[in-house]
Design an enzyme around this catalytic site. Structure first.
Site, short mmCIF file in Angstrom:
data_model
loop_
_atom_site.label_atom_id
_atom_site.label_comp_id
_atom_site.label_asym_id
_atom_site.label_seq_id
_atom_site.Cartn_x
_atom_site.Cartn_y
_atom_site.Cartn_z
N CYS A 119 -11.93 0.09 20.96
CA CYS A 119 -12.19 1.55 20.51
C CYS A 119 -13.38 2.05 20.67
CB CYS A 119 -11.56 1.86 19.28
SG CYS A 119 -10.17 1.37 18.49
N HIS A 260 -14.20 7.48 14.98
CA HIS A 260 -13.12 6.71 15.45
C HIS A 260 -11.84 6.91 14.16
CE1 HIS A 260 -10.34 4.22 16.95
NE2 HIS A 260 -10.22 3.29 16.37
N ASN A 290 -4.26 5.47 14.97
CA ASN A 290 -5.66 4.36 15.68
C ASN A 290 -4.46 4.72 17.34
OD1 ASN A 290 -7.61 3.92 16.66
ND2 ASN A 290 -7.03 1.90 15.16
N1 COA Z 1 3.79 -1.15 4.41
C1 COA Z 1 4.16 -1.65 3.38
N2 COA Z 1 3.07 -2.48 2.66
C2 COA Z 1 2.33 -2.94 3.51
C3 COA Z 1 2.07 -2.14 4.89
C4 COA Z 1 2.64 -1.80 5.46
N3 COA Z 1 3.13 -0.76 6.19
N4 COA Z 1 1.27 -3.13 5.46
C5 COA Z 1 0.54 -4.00 4.03
N5 COA Z 1 1.39 -3.91 2.81
C6 COA Z 1 1.33 -4.81 2.06
C7 COA Z 1 0.81 -6.06 2.63
O1 COA Z 1 1.41 -6.85 3.07
C8 COA Z 1 0.16 -6.63 1.10
O2 COA Z 1 1.13 -6.99 0.29
P1 COA Z 1 0.99 -7.78 -0.94
O3 COA Z 1 -0.24 -6.95 -2.24
O4 COA Z 1 2.26 -8.53 -1.56
O5 COA Z 1 0.18 -9.08 0.34
C9 COA Z 1 -0.54 -4.88 0.48
O6 COA Z 1 0.38 -4.42 1.25
C10 COA Z 1 -2.37 -4.31 0.59
O7 COA Z 1 -2.25 -4.53 1.70
P2 COA Z 1 -4.20 -5.08 2.33
O8 COA Z 1 -3.64 -5.64 2.92
O9 COA Z 1 -4.32 -5.42 0.43
O10 COA Z 1 -3.86 -3.03 1.79
P3 COA Z 1 -5.66 -3.00 2.18
O11 COA Z 1 -5.70 -1.85 1.65
O12 COA Z 1 -6.60 -3.48 3.25
O13 COA Z 1 -5.12 -1.63 3.73
C11 COA Z 1 -4.92 -1.81 5.96
C12 COA Z 1 -4.50 -1.68 4.45
C13 COA Z 1 -4.79 -2.26 7.12
C14 COA Z 1 -4.74 0.05 5.58
C15 COA Z 1 -6.75 -1.41 5.82
O14 COA Z 1 -7.28 -2.50 5.60
C16 COA Z 1 -7.99 -0.70 6.67
O15 COA Z 1 -7.23 0.45 7.39
N6 COA Z 1 -8.26 -2.10 7.36
C17 COA Z 1 -9.30 -1.21 8.94
C18 COA Z 1 -8.14 -1.93 10.00
C19 COA Z 1 -8.61 -0.43 11.31
O16 COA Z 1 -9.00 0.30 10.99
N7 COA Z 1 -8.13 -1.78 12.39
C20 COA Z 1 -8.27 -0.81 13.32
C21 COA Z 1 -9.22 -1.02 14.21
S1 COA Z 1 -9.36 -0.67 15.77
#
Ligand code: COA
Length: 333
Positions: A119, A260, A290
């Site tokens: 990215c 980003h 993204n």
């Molecule tokens: N739909 C529903 N539930 C989902 C899901 C989806 N698409 N994806 C994950 N979950 C669930 C998980 O399994 C977890 O369940 P559990 O608590 O029973 O284990 C729960 O939702 C919470 O997941 P968590 O990982 O704690 O969520 P989060 O608040 O960290 O959000 C992201 C997840 C990925 C949105 C967030 O961490 C994020 O955006 N991180 C940065 C990633 C990024 O920017 N990447 C780009 C790199 S260039």
């Protein structure tokens, strides 16, 4: 790496972007994978993304974005001397996607190569090309961020497939004429200790895709979202602060921050830490998700064409990505 003391100021003479026609909404996604519009919007801000057609490759999208940037810059393809495509989803591992773009454009004078910095790639390309032009080796450059991420996702993995989309953005760089704006400061960085946080484990020399592992989706992105989130906020804040300081600006001077486009919560955290009001931060991730290297390039083009900043305004671009990598640029438009 620190900002260079450029021999010549480098101007962004034109921008362009391209998004595939097909819209995939959260609602539609939730019919095929265990997720919901509510979860995706609350956690990320994404409402829909674009998906390229089966026969529409990264180079095709890159070419379309490039043509718009060239048109705005008033340059013909044969005038271009350097083409750099930032992508992690190339048409093929070799040749570089930039070579396909050179051919598509008929930019026969251009040297063409790819940059792989996920990215952060578009701003890596900006930094590299800025230096190559200011050193006098080239008169101009076409930098492009382009991705067909839909080809590298495990569509059964809800933790990744809801986040990404396809698209391309481009910019033409050339030496600034008197009175024109320029790229004032740039910053790029890498932490290779964190390679595991976002990766595509298969499809390379470490783990070729074979008949035995084909079902494991190893040539799809995996990510440790929470760790990436924390890293993104810290590194983007630091990178943005560095270029703002080197430019000699204050937060109040900045007309537009173009971050980003990965997660609205990350963007809000950055705006807060930089003390820039939300209305001066450009967001389009609700429409596209993204798009990795393409994201900041598409955002720059949309913000520019949408009148979010004008000639003479001060803008800051800031990104992070797999590697892990980060980058920022302070630009006087
Ligand atoms: N739909 C529903 N539930 C989902 C899901 C989806 N698409 N994806 C994950 N979950 C669930 C998980 O399994 C977890 O369940 P559990 O608590 O029973 O284990 C729960 O939702 C919470 O997941 P968590 O990982 O704690 O969520 P989060 O608040 O960290 O959000 C992201 C997840 C990925 C949105 C967030 O961490 C994020 O955006 N991180 C940065 C990633 C990024 O920017 N990447 C780009 C790199 S260039």
């Amino acid at each position: 790496m620190s900002a260079n003391s450029s021999k010549a100021a480098i101007h962004i003479a034109g921008t362009g972007s391209y998004l595939p026609e097909r819209v995939l909404t959260n609602e539609e996604l939730s019919k095929t994978v265990d997720t919901s519009d509510e979860w995706i919007v609350t956690r990320t801000g994404i409402r829909e993304r674009r998906i390229a057609a089966e026969d529409e490759f990264t180079s095709h999208m890159a070419t379309k974005a490039a043509l718009k940037a060239l048109e705005q810059a008033g340059l013909a393809a044969e005038d271009i001397q350097l083409i750099v495509v930032a992508t992690v989803t190339p048409d093929t591992l070799t040749p570089a996607t930039a070579c396909h773009v050179q051919r598509n454009l008929g930019a026969h004078r251009a040297v063409a190569f790819d940059i792989s910095a996920a990215c952060s790639g578009f701003l890596y390309a900006m930094k590299v090309c800025k230096r190559m032009i200011s050193d006098g080796a080239f008169e101009n450059a076409l930098i492009i961020g382009a991705e067909k991420l839909s080809s590298f996702l495990n569509w059964e993995d809800r933790t990744t497939c809801v986040l990404f989309g396809d698209g391309a953005g481009a910019a033409v760089l050339r030496r600034a004429q008197p009175g024109e704006g320029s790229i004032v400061a740039t910053e790029i960085g890498t932490d290779g200790n964190l390679t595991r946080l976002i990766e595509m484990p298969g499809g390379g020399s470490a783990c070729p895709i074979t008949e035995k592992n084909a079902h494991l989706h190893l040539n799809a992105f995996t990510m440790q979202g929470k760790e990436v989130f924390k890293f993104a906020v810290t590194r983007m804040k630091e990178a943005a602060e560095k270029v703002i300081e080197r430019a000699g600006w204050q937060a109040d001077d900045i007309a537009c921050v173009i971050p980003h486009q990965a997660n609205l919560r990350i963007i809000d955290a950055i705006a807060d830490r930089l003390a820039v009001p939300n209305e001066r931060v450009f967001v389009n991730l609700h429409k596209y998700g993204n798009t990795s290297a393409a994201a900041v390039a598409i955002a720059l083009d949309e913000a520019q064409r949408g009148g979010r900043f004008h000639r003479g305004d001060r803008i800051v671009l800031v990104v992070f990505g797999a590697g892990l990598t980060w980058a920022a640029a302070a630009v006087e438009w």
